[in-house]
Design an enzyme around this catalytic site. Structure first.
Site, short mmCIF file in Angstrom:
data_model
loop_
_atom_site.label_atom_id
_atom_site.label_comp_id
_atom_site.label_asym_id
_atom_site.label_seq_id
_atom_site.Cartn_x
_atom_site.Cartn_y
_atom_site.Cartn_z
N HIS A 51 3.75 -8.57 42.39
CA HIS A 51 3.57 -10.07 42.88
C HIS A 51 2.52 -11.00 42.01
O HIS A 51 2.94 -11.88 41.60
CB HIS A 51 3.01 -10.10 44.26
CG HIS A 51 2.81 -11.44 44.93
ND1 HIS A 51 1.48 -11.86 44.78
CD2 HIS A 51 3.72 -12.44 45.36
CE1 HIS A 51 1.44 -13.22 45.35
NE2 HIS A 51 2.77 -13.50 45.70
N GLY A 92 19.57 -8.69 38.68
CA GLY A 92 18.40 -8.70 38.90
C GLY A 92 17.69 -7.52 38.41
O GLY A 92 17.54 -6.40 38.89
N THR A 93 17.46 -7.15 37.17
CA THR A 93 16.95 -6.10 36.43
C THR A 93 15.51 -5.34 36.93
O THR A 93 15.47 -4.34 36.69
CB THR A 93 17.11 -6.22 34.86
OG1 THR A 93 16.28 -7.35 34.59
CG2 THR A 93 18.33 -6.59 34.41
N SER A 133 24.36 -12.37 38.61
CA SER A 133 23.15 -12.72 37.91
C SER A 133 22.43 -11.17 37.91
O SER A 133 22.30 -10.98 39.11
CB SER A 133 22.18 -13.51 38.52
OG SER A 133 20.99 -13.85 37.95
N MET A 190 -3.75 6.64 11.26
CA MET A 190 -4.87 7.47 10.55
C MET A 190 -5.60 6.68 9.47
O MET A 190 -4.56 5.78 8.75
CB MET A 190 -4.36 8.78 10.00
CG MET A 190 -5.57 9.55 9.66
SD MET A 190 -4.99 10.93 8.58
CE MET A 190 -5.28 10.32 6.89
N ARG A 233 -3.14 8.38 2.57
CA ARG A 233 -3.09 7.24 3.55
C ARG A 233 -1.76 7.68 3.98
O ARG A 233 -0.72 7.86 3.81
CB ARG A 233 -2.96 5.88 2.60
CG ARG A 233 -4.13 5.37 2.23
CD ARG A 233 -3.78 4.27 1.36
NE ARG A 233 -5.03 3.40 0.96
CZ ARG A 233 -5.68 3.51 -0.18
NH1 ARG A 233 -5.12 4.14 -1.16
NH2 ARG A 233 -6.64 2.74 -0.48
N TYR A 237 23.69 -16.22 29.61
CA TYR A 237 22.28 -16.54 29.81
C TYR A 237 21.49 -15.60 29.99
O TYR A 237 21.75 -14.56 30.48
CB TYR A 237 21.99 -17.83 30.53
CG TYR A 237 22.22 -17.87 31.89
CD1 TYR A 237 21.12 -17.26 32.85
CD2 TYR A 237 23.58 -17.70 32.78
CE1 TYR A 237 21.33 -17.04 34.10
CE2 TYR A 237 23.51 -17.52 34.22
CZ TYR A 237 22.47 -17.10 34.76
OH TYR A 237 22.47 -16.66 36.25
N GLU A 295 21.77 -5.98 41.55
CA GLU A 295 20.44 -5.52 41.60
C GLU A 295 20.47 -3.97 42.24
O GLU A 295 19.41 -3.16 42.40
CB GLU A 295 19.42 -6.31 42.00
CG GLU A 295 19.67 -6.77 43.47
CD GLU A 295 18.77 -7.95 43.90
OE1 GLU A 295 17.60 -8.16 43.54
OE2 GLU A 295 19.35 -8.94 44.76
#
Length: 873
Positions: free
Chosen positions: A454, A765-766, A763, A103, A92, A850, A744
């Site tokens: 989108h 923006g990844t 902030s 498997m 196994r 955050y 970003e």
């Protein structure tokens, strides 16, 4: 010399990284004195060595396997290949994390023609011997060699039909002998050679197959879905066979210490008399409920119940166990922490705390954050799903289940919904004009687009299920047809069902079940909130989204995408007037008409969020998304602007860009057309003043997008501050506000120390930061990422799980540089990574303030943040 093989009595449950979960637990059960058939484990290091050596098992590993095999033969008094007392084994797989895509098991390894013949005599049970042999031949062909089981199953069915046998158990000894040798003929036909007779060759081939299965397509997909690195490898467990198929005092089964569907504290499981393990799951016969075993074998049942209680107390979690009964004796073949539904996971975690078995922190680690998704969205009924016909698979872009008639444009979806129909929106790709149809649909299916397209982003915000990038299907939006790669065509009004949690598309109507949230959810999430230090905000563009996020525990808005406020048909016209305008006067006229919409929406957001912070990103649309596409859309716009159709069409064409995602957008719009930033500032500040006059305490956070050079931010911030300060002064009120930026663009991360002199918050923006760091188009990457996974260039979608080694370094650099300049700078993340557990943990380690994610992912982020706090003490 590296040790690659461990006997069960040499390991324990804490060695799962080396022995895999199954091997570690077999060792642990052996050490606490439970009845476990003896055996040994070939380590995950041996698996990695197999791949490093060009997918060959090294001679040193083989040597250790055979040494441990000799030890096993000595302990059992049996010998592999011996005609009088043969040792038969099961093989196994067992990775450190449970992997359903791996498997399958091989049973009865060691049988060959001579051994089977003598085994029948030695056991005085010819039927049992050849039942075991035919099973082994089919398993070896299927699992080790990769041949389909169907040829064998068809042959077995034809023999059963000829013998008038309903079940396998109705076949007698001579029938089983016939089946075994006909199976050998099928094997020879498929393989072009005789079935292997040397047990040691059988063993090495089976071990090789386990290692090979670590990189099969199913395993790679499962690893990607569950954040399991390919470097972990899998272990292999070789275990002395015990037989549930010797007769009526034998059997096999699977059981859970608690109900895995509901969490009820009651033994749950099933078994079959005179069977081997695969019979229970294959549905060859209907298994019996585990509770009836007490009537069939009372002493075995009593021992089994005691064993399950020992295991749950020992592991302090619900256990999933496999067992076999041989001649009235119980053997435990496996135990592991059982897979469970999200509802069951919460109930079990809360109950175990109430029972004093675990602490609250331990309970928080028992639930997978991503599981919470299924509590918040409709899901398909599990029974109905087994019978459903799958026609395609795309990207699981937004969770939940959706079923309805298919329509190919937003207008038709809305009309159908007004008639009371359940509908799905099917598009090549969605655009802002589709927003009403997306909202009216039960779910969205697109042929193009990735996890941050989108369709995916908007669907997640709405809580709609969505399957994106389903390139296996071909859509003809003009003829309103959808065609599978097998040539099956579905027309407008046909029913389909989509699963946004798995990316699967099904034909027809698949029954759905509504989500249920119990009191355990509130209890459990309160423990998470008390544990985490990372705040969780939401990405929300409307008061409705904001209220939904608030109900799920959001602590503010980390991203309001102001361009999303213009998706509605009544608003997009004026927005297009502003884009298409050729003079400042025309733009200002259009902006004056847009201003009331913006102000009204901002007031709604501020009121919905109360005292929580709200970050409003100024306009950042690739303008092509909002441009009119057809002559019918251009004509009324031309009349409104007082220009000819031809000149406007020319203007529209001139605004189209070769690479719009890196084109005229973000702060570049505000620099080119400062009046846009003026209008948006007016809307934000006037809305905040109005709400504060009603008793609110709004401190708006204005975020300037796509900054790559500090001078860009200075220019736009000056416009914002001049406009805001004048409004505040004229209103004779006190109002604080903050101006920050999205990080970003890689250059912004590299120069974050300079940008922090101007920005009061960052902030990350990844989504765009990932796109620009990799040079991947997030809408097109899905076309080639599967090949990258297959060739192990990438293990996961960098748009779904933050690339900590590359993009993450830019985030870390920007955070460090920003704090060096402005120690109190507020730092957050607002890309879709904000709802991904591994990315949330990365943000916790960096000390961000955050994370922000779509409303329905807020509970996931809350739990992930709590787990990050526990795991990084």
């Amino acid at each position: 010399m590296t040790k690659y093989v461990y006997a069960f009595n040499e390991g324990n449950k804490d060695m799962r990284n080396l022995l895999g979960g199954k091997g570690a637990n077999l060792a642990e059960m052996t050490s606490i004195g439970l009845p476990v058939p003896r055996g040994f484990t070939i380590t995950t290091e041996a698996c990695n060595k197999y791949y490093e050596g060009g997918e060959k098992i090294g001679e040193d590993v083989k040597t250790q396997i055979f040494e441990k095999l000799a030890e096993l033969e000595k302990i059992t008094g049996k010998k592999m290949g011996d005609l009088e007392n043969p040792l038969l084994v099961s093989v196994r797989s067992g990775a450190r994390a449970s992997m359903p895509g791996m498997m399958d098991t091989v049973l009865n390894l060691g049988l060959n023609d001579e051994v089977a013949e003598n085994f029948a005599i030695a056991t005085n049970n010819k039927r049992f011997a050849y039942d075991s042999y035919r099973r082994f031949i089919m398993m070896f062909a299927d699992v080790v060699k990769g041949y389909s089981k169907s040829s064998f199953e068809r042959l077995l069915d034809s023999i059963k039909e000829a013998k008038n046998a309903k079940y396998d158990t109705d076949l007698d000894a001579e029938d089983m002998y016939e089946v075994a040798y006909k199976f050998k003929e099928v094997y020879k036909e498929l393989a072009g050679e005789e079935f292997p007779q040397d047990p040691k060759v059988q063993l090495i081939e089976a071990v090789t197959a386990v290692f090979r299965s670590w990189n099969n397509e199913r395993a790679i997909i499962y690893r990607r879905m569950n954040d399991i690195p390919s470097s972990w490898g899998t272990a292999v467990n070789v275990q002395e066979m015990v037989y549930g198929n010797k007769g009526d005092d034998c059997g096999t089964g699977v059981a859970f210490t608690r109900n895995p569907s509901t969490g009820e504290n009651k033994l749950y499981g099933e078994y079959l008399i005179n069977a081997q393990g695969e019979d229970v799951v294959a549905g060859v016969r209907t298994p019996q409920d585990i509770s009836t075993l007490k009537d069939v074998m009372p002493s075995v049942y009593e021992e089994f119940v005691k064993t399950t209680q020992i295991l749950e107390k020992h592991y302090r979690d619900m256990q999933d166990m496999e067992f076999t009964i041989e001649n009235g004796k119980l053997f435990m073949l496996q135990t592991r922490n059982g897979k469970r539904t999200a509802g069951a996971a919460l109930k079990i975690a809360v109950d175990l705390v109430n029972e004093g078995m675990i602490t609250k922190e331990e309970a928080l680690l028992k639930v997978e954050p991503k599981q919470l998704d299924s509590l918040l969205h409709p899901n398909f009924d599990t029974v109905a799903l087994k019978e459903a016909k799958q026609i395609a698979t795309g990207l699981a872009a937004s969770p939940g289940a959706g079923c309805g008639k298919i329509y190919f444009n937003a207008e038709d979806v809305t009309k159908a919904k007004e008639k009371g129909e359940k509908v799905l929106l099917v598009r090549l790709e969605t655009s802002p004009e589709d927003i009403q149809g997306m909202n009216d649909a039960e779910g969205i299916l697109t042929i193009r687009g990735g996890m941050t397209s989108h369709a995916a982003v908007v669907a997640r915000g709405m809580g709609r299920c969505c399957v994106c990038g389903c390139g296996e299907l071909t859509v003809n939006e003009e003829e309103k047809t959808l065609t599978t790669k097998d040539g099956i065509t579905y027309k407008e009004g046909d029913y389909l069902s989509i699963d946004g949690s798995t990316g699967k598309v099904y034909e027809g109507i698949v029954k759905t079940v509504a989500p249920t949230i119990s009191g355990d959810f509130e209890t459990f999430m309160s423990w998470a909130d008390a544990t985490r230090s990372l705040k969780v905000r939401t990405n929300a563009d409307t008061p409705k989204d904001a209220k939904q996020a608030l109900a799920f525990g959001a602590e503010g808005i980390g991203l309001c995408r102001t361009e999303h406020m213009f998706f509605e048909e009544s608003r997009i016209f004026n927005f297009r007037r502003m884009i298409a305008a050729e003079t400042k006067e025309q733009r200002e006229e259009a902006l004056e008409k847009i201003l009331p919409y913006q102000k009204e929406d901002f007031e709604g957001l501020f009121e919905a969020m109360g005292d929580y912070p709200v970050t409003i990103r100024f306009l950042d649309p690739p303008l092509h998304e909002f441009l009119p596409h057809t002559d019918e859309e251009i004509k009324p716009l031309a009349e409104s602007l007082g220009v000819s159709f031809e000149s406007l069409k020319k203007r529209v064409e001139s605004l189209k860009e070769f690479n719009p995602m890196m084109g005229h957008r973000g702060c570049r719009l505000a620099i080119t057309y400062p009046e846009i930033a003026v209008m948006q500032t007016k809307a934000v500040i006037e809305a905040a003043i109005n709400v504060n006059k009603k008793g609110g305490h709004v401190v708006p956070e204005i975020m300037i997008p796509l900054v790559g050079e500090v001078k860009e931010l200075k220019y736009v911030k000056n416009i914002v501050c001049e406009t805001a300060d004048k409004i505040i002064a004229d209103s004779k009120v006190d109002l604080n506000y903050k101006v920050g930026t999205m990080i970003e663009i890689p250059r912004a991360a590299l120069t974050a120390d300079e940008i922090a002199e101007v920005a009061e918050f960052f902030s990350f923006g990844t989504n765009d930061l990932t796109q620009m760091t990799y040079g991947f188009s997030r809408d097109d990457a899905a076309k080639f990422l599967d090949v990258y996974y297959e060739k192990q260039i990438l293990e996961s979608d960098p748009f779904a799980r933050l690339d900590q080694n590359g993009v993450g370094k830019l985030v870390e650099m920007a955070a460090t540089k920003g704090r060096a300049t402005r120690p109190n700078i507020k730092l957050g993340i607002c890309g879709e990574h904000g709802g991904d557990p591994s990315s949330v943990e990365f943000c916790h380690k960096l000390g961000l303030d955050y994370v922000s994610c779509s409303p329905f992912r807020v509970p996931i982020a809350r739990l992930a943040a709590a787990q990050a706090a526990i795991n990084n003490k």
